[in-house]
Design a protein around this motif. Structure first.
Motif, mmCIF file in Angstrom:
data_model
loop_
_atom_site.group_PDB
_atom_site.id
_atom_site.type_symbol
_atom_site.label_atom_id
_atom_site.label_comp_id
_atom_site.label_asym_id
_atom_site.label_seq_id
_atom_site.Cartn_x
_atom_site.Cartn_y
_atom_site.Cartn_z
ATOM 1 N N ALA A 1 0.856 -1.116 -0.126
ATOM 2 C CA ALA A 1 -0.086 -0.043 -0.117
ATOM 3 C C ALA A 1 0.941 1.288 -0.015
ATOM 4 O O ALA A 1 0.666 2.260 -0.623
ATOM 5 C CB ALA A 1 -0.831 -0.055 1.269
ATOM 6 N N SER A 2 1.863 1.330 0.778
ATOM 7 C CA SER A 2 2.706 2.475 0.904
ATOM 8 C C SER A 2 3.542 2.560 -0.437
ATOM 9 O O SER A 2 3.802 3.665 -1.150
ATOM 10 C CB SER A 2 3.838 2.428 2.015
ATOM 11 N N ARG A 3 3.846 1.560 -1.147
ATOM 12 C CA ARG A 3 4.452 1.635 -2.444
ATOM 13 C C ARG A 3 3.473 2.306 -3.559
ATOM 14 O O ARG A 3 3.862 2.568 -4.559
ATOM 15 C CB ARG A 3 5.269 0.568 -3.034
ATOM 16 N N GLY A 4 2.106 1.691 -3.544
ATOM 17 C CA GLY A 4 1.211 2.135 -4.487
ATOM 18 C C GLY A 4 0.501 3.596 -4.111
ATOM 19 O O GLY A 4 -0.353 3.713 -4.787
ATOM 20 N N GLY A 5 1.047 4.281 -3.229
ATOM 21 C CA GLY A 5 0.309 5.318 -2.668
ATOM 22 C C GLY A 5 -0.741 5.011 -1.690
ATOM 23 O O GLY A 5 -1.229 4.165 -1.700
ATOM 24 N N ALA A 6 -0.949 5.809 -0.721
ATOM 25 C CA ALA A 6 -2.050 5.739 0.142
ATOM 26 C C ALA A 6 -3.379 5.449 -0.352
ATOM 27 O O ALA A 6 -3.964 6.326 -1.077
ATOM 28 C CB ALA A 6 -1.865 7.036 1.142
ATOM 29 N N HIS A 7 -3.943 4.389 0.058
ATOM 30 C CA HIS A 7 -5.265 4.039 -0.427
ATOM 31 C C HIS A 7 -5.750 2.834 0.544
ATOM 32 O O HIS A 7 -5.024 2.304 1.092
ATOM 33 C CB HIS A 7 -5.423 3.602 -1.889
ATOM 34 N N GLU A 8 -6.921 2.776 0.566
ATOM 35 C CA GLU A 8 -7.492 1.823 1.425
ATOM 36 C C GLU A 8 -7.329 0.365 0.747
ATOM 37 O O GLU A 8 -7.486 0.458 -0.333
ATOM 38 C CB GLU A 8 -8.979 1.833 1.427
ATOM 39 N N ILE A 9 -6.819 -0.403 1.632
ATOM 40 C CA ILE A 9 -6.545 -1.837 1.284
ATOM 41 C C ILE A 9 -7.799 -2.602 0.830
ATOM 42 O O ILE A 9 -8.690 -2.843 1.616
ATOM 43 C CB ILE A 9 -5.629 -2.660 2.187
ATOM 44 N N THR A 10 -7.823 -3.021 -0.380
ATOM 45 C CA THR A 10 -9.297 -3.918 -0.746
ATOM 46 C C THR A 10 -9.273 -5.423 -0.291
ATOM 47 O O THR A 10 -8.302 -6.009 -0.093
ATOM 48 C CB THR A 10 -9.290 -3.920 -2.213
ATOM 49 N N GLU A 11 -10.396 -5.744 -0.286
ATOM 50 C CA GLU A 11 -10.316 -7.163 0.007
ATOM 51 C C GLU A 11 -9.707 -8.038 -0.991
ATOM 52 O O GLU A 11 -9.035 -9.261 -0.495
ATOM 53 C CB GLU A 11 -11.999 -7.864 -0.094
ATOM 54 N N GLU A 12 -9.795 -7.707 -2.383
ATOM 55 C CA GLU A 12 -8.982 -8.254 -3.242
ATOM 56 C C GLU A 12 -7.672 -8.481 -3.204
ATOM 57 O O GLU A 12 -6.728 -9.389 -3.474
ATOM 58 C CB GLU A 12 -9.379 -7.786 -4.788
ATOM 59 N N GLU A 13 -7.086 -7.377 -2.687
ATOM 60 C CA GLU A 13 -5.569 -7.096 -2.354
ATOM 61 C C GLU A 13 -5.343 -7.974 -1.228
ATOM 62 O O GLU A 13 -4.212 -8.867 -1.210
ATOM 63 C CB GLU A 13 -5.181 -5.668 -2.117
ATOM 64 N N THR A 14 -6.079 -7.983 -0.272
ATOM 65 C CA THR A 14 -5.908 -8.893 0.999
ATOM 66 C C THR A 14 -5.900 -10.378 0.782
ATOM 67 O O THR A 14 -4.866 -11.149 1.004
ATOM 68 C CB THR A 14 -6.969 -8.677 2.133
ATOM 69 N N THR A 15 -6.748 -10.795 -0.099
ATOM 70 C CA THR A 15 -6.820 -12.404 -0.467
ATOM 71 C C THR A 15 -5.789 -12.597 -1.628
ATOM 72 O O THR A 15 -5.280 -13.602 -1.263
ATOM 73 C CB THR A 15 -7.960 -12.412 -1.073
ATOM 74 N N ALA A 16 -5.389 -11.756 -2.381
ATOM 75 C CA ALA A 16 -4.168 -11.871 -3.375
ATOM 76 C C ALA A 16 -2.922 -11.985 -2.623
ATOM 77 O O ALA A 16 -2.144 -12.921 -2.792
ATOM 78 C CB ALA A 16 -4.259 -10.657 -4.302
ATOM 79 N N GLN A 17 -2.718 -11.175 -1.360
ATOM 80 C CA GLN A 17 -1.706 -11.126 -0.668
ATOM 81 C C GLN A 17 -1.472 -12.766 0.217
ATOM 82 O O GLN A 17 -0.363 -13.485 0.335
ATOM 83 C CB GLN A 17 -1.438 -10.095 0.286
ATOM 84 N N ILE A 18 -2.641 -13.172 0.797
ATOM 85 C CA ILE A 18 -2.710 -14.333 1.230
ATOM 86 C C ILE A 18 -2.336 -15.576 0.236
ATOM 87 O O ILE A 18 -1.620 -16.488 0.752
ATOM 88 C CB ILE A 18 -4.004 -14.565 2.224
#
Length: 155
Positions: A43-60
């Protein structure tokens, strides 16, 4: 634990971490901290934004894939059973954080439906069928089993 149909939110993952702290579950705590840390870095690399469900699941999923690869290497090396067992526990925790995978009869029925919807007739259509399955399940299906089932139907 989460619903089978929904991706995990960042807040739910954070709550899992807090629960692991309270339960003194070192494996679950370590895994959730690792995933949360990776999400914060991304998130810090991509600029400040709210972390989405899709991003969370993709990271898992990414963390699960990496942990599975490490587990396979550890099992092949066969030299540290304690480390291998710890990796197995980490894999189990990561899998519990993901939506349940579509498999078995449910996957079979979905494949039938997708083939009918897109009018697939031959092996040339296999990529389209697998793509439609990925879209329909958000990637949460047993890919090798699905490929075998699709291949058998599109002979």
């Amino acid at each position: 634990m989460q619903s089978e149909e929904f991706d995990m939110t960042y807040e739910e993952l954070h709550a899992e971490m807090v629960a692991a702290m309270k339960a003194k579950d070192k494996v679950r705590l370590g895994v959730t901290r690792l995933v949360l840390g990776e999400l914060k870095n991304a998130a810090s690399r991509g600029g400040a934004h709210e972390i989405t469900e899709e991003e969370t699941t993709a990271q898992i999923k990414r963390t699960l894939k990496q942990t599975n690869e490490t587990l396979e290497m550890s099992e092949k090396a066969g030299n540290n059973e304690e480390r291998t067992q710890n990796l197995r526990e980490q894999v189990a925790v990561l899998e519990s954080l993901l939506p349940a995978q579509v498999s078995g009869d449910e996957l079979d029925a979905l494949i039938e439906q997708v083939i009918a919807e897109i009018g697939a007739e031959s092996k040339k259509d296999m990529g389209r069928v697998m793509g439609a399955l990925t879209k329909a399940t958000n990637g949460n299906f047993d890919k090798p089993a699905a490929a075998q089932m699709v291949g058998a139907r599109l002979a």
